[in-house]
Design a protein around this motif. Sequence first.
Motif, short mmCIF file in Angstrom:
data_model
loop_
_atom_site.label_atom_id
_atom_site.label_comp_id
_atom_site.label_asym_id
_atom_site.label_seq_id
_atom_site.Cartn_x
_atom_site.Cartn_y
_atom_site.Cartn_z
N SER A 1 -7.82 -5.21 -1.84
CA SER A 1 -8.16 -3.82 -1.52
C SER A 1 -6.99 -2.86 -1.70
O SER A 1 -7.19 -1.68 -1.95
N ASP A 2 -5.76 -3.35 -1.57
CA ASP A 2 -4.59 -2.48 -1.68
C ASP A 2 -3.81 -2.79 -2.95
O ASP A 2 -3.48 -3.95 -3.22
N ARG A 3 -3.54 -1.75 -3.72
CA ARG A 3 -2.81 -1.90 -4.99
C ARG A 3 -1.54 -1.07 -4.96
O ARG A 3 -1.54 0.08 -4.52
N SER B 1 -2.68 2.72 -3.87
CA SER B 1 -4.10 3.08 -3.91
C SER B 1 -4.91 2.04 -3.15
O SER B 1 -4.44 0.92 -2.91
N LYS B 2 -6.11 2.42 -2.76
CA LYS B 2 -6.95 1.53 -1.96
C LYS B 2 -8.33 1.43 -2.58
O LYS B 2 -8.92 2.45 -2.95
N GLU B 3 -8.85 0.20 -2.67
CA GLU B 3 -10.18 -0.05 -3.21
C GLU B 3 -11.18 -0.05 -2.05
O GLU B 3 -11.10 -0.89 -1.14
N ASP C 1 -3.33 -6.35 1.76
CA ASP C 1 -2.66 -5.26 2.48
C ASP C 1 -1.53 -4.73 1.61
O ASP C 1 -1.07 -5.43 0.69
N PRO C 2 -1.07 -3.50 1.83
CA PRO C 2 -0.06 -2.90 0.95
C PRO C 2 1.28 -3.63 0.97
O PRO C 2 2.01 -3.63 -0.03
N THR D 1 -5.36 8.16 -0.93
CA THR D 1 -5.09 7.49 0.34
C THR D 1 -3.80 8.03 0.93
O THR D 1 -2.93 8.50 0.18
#
Length: 228
Positions: free
Chosen positions: A55-57, A44-46, A77-78, A10
Amino acid sequence: MDIVVKGRKTEVPDRFRNHVVEKLKLDKIQKLDGKVISLDVEVSKEPNPRQADRSDRVEITVRGRGPVIRAEAAAKDPYAALDLATAKLEARLRKQHDKRLTRRNNGRVPAGVVALTAGGAELNASGEFTADEGAEKIPTTRMGSLEIQGEGPVVVREKTHTAAPMTLDQALYEMELVGHDFYLFVDSDTKMPSVVYRRHGYDYGVIHLNADPFAEEVPGGAGGALGG
């Protein structure tokens, strides 16, 4: 101290990179651990829409002359994930910092350290823990090299195996035979304790453990995490 922000599959916008630097206060981290050399932040993004709320890690790794300290969190979100991961990281850094202060004081907890204790334990004027006489005494059990108070929640089973060194191919074969996701062995080429583990799909990973003669001794042994 260097802060490296990178993305895994990403793109990381410059706005978020700047936010990371502002969020992770260098002076605060170095106050808790003055031996920090670098700080890595991986985003990273799921892609699975079913996990939109996670979704955002964000994974933060602190490297220095002591043990590696890592914290990670996932959110919608991030920015939210970074907040959660930073809170975890600061808690772990503070715990490590307090442990070092306790060792320097020959087992006594400094008066400036706020300790949350069970069973009514308090700090006396000398900075030592004293049990409240009216509190119920918590039973202590020794399991291997660990001392456990109460009923847990730690469950320990200690084993020692004798094994002949083997190749990586043989270790993979042995792992498949026992049906495990990882296998501990002594590499016949490097002579080092190693772990082979199953990754996504049909990929495998291997970790070799090499003792650093110049690193500080970590009380309670050494440890690591499978990943990457």
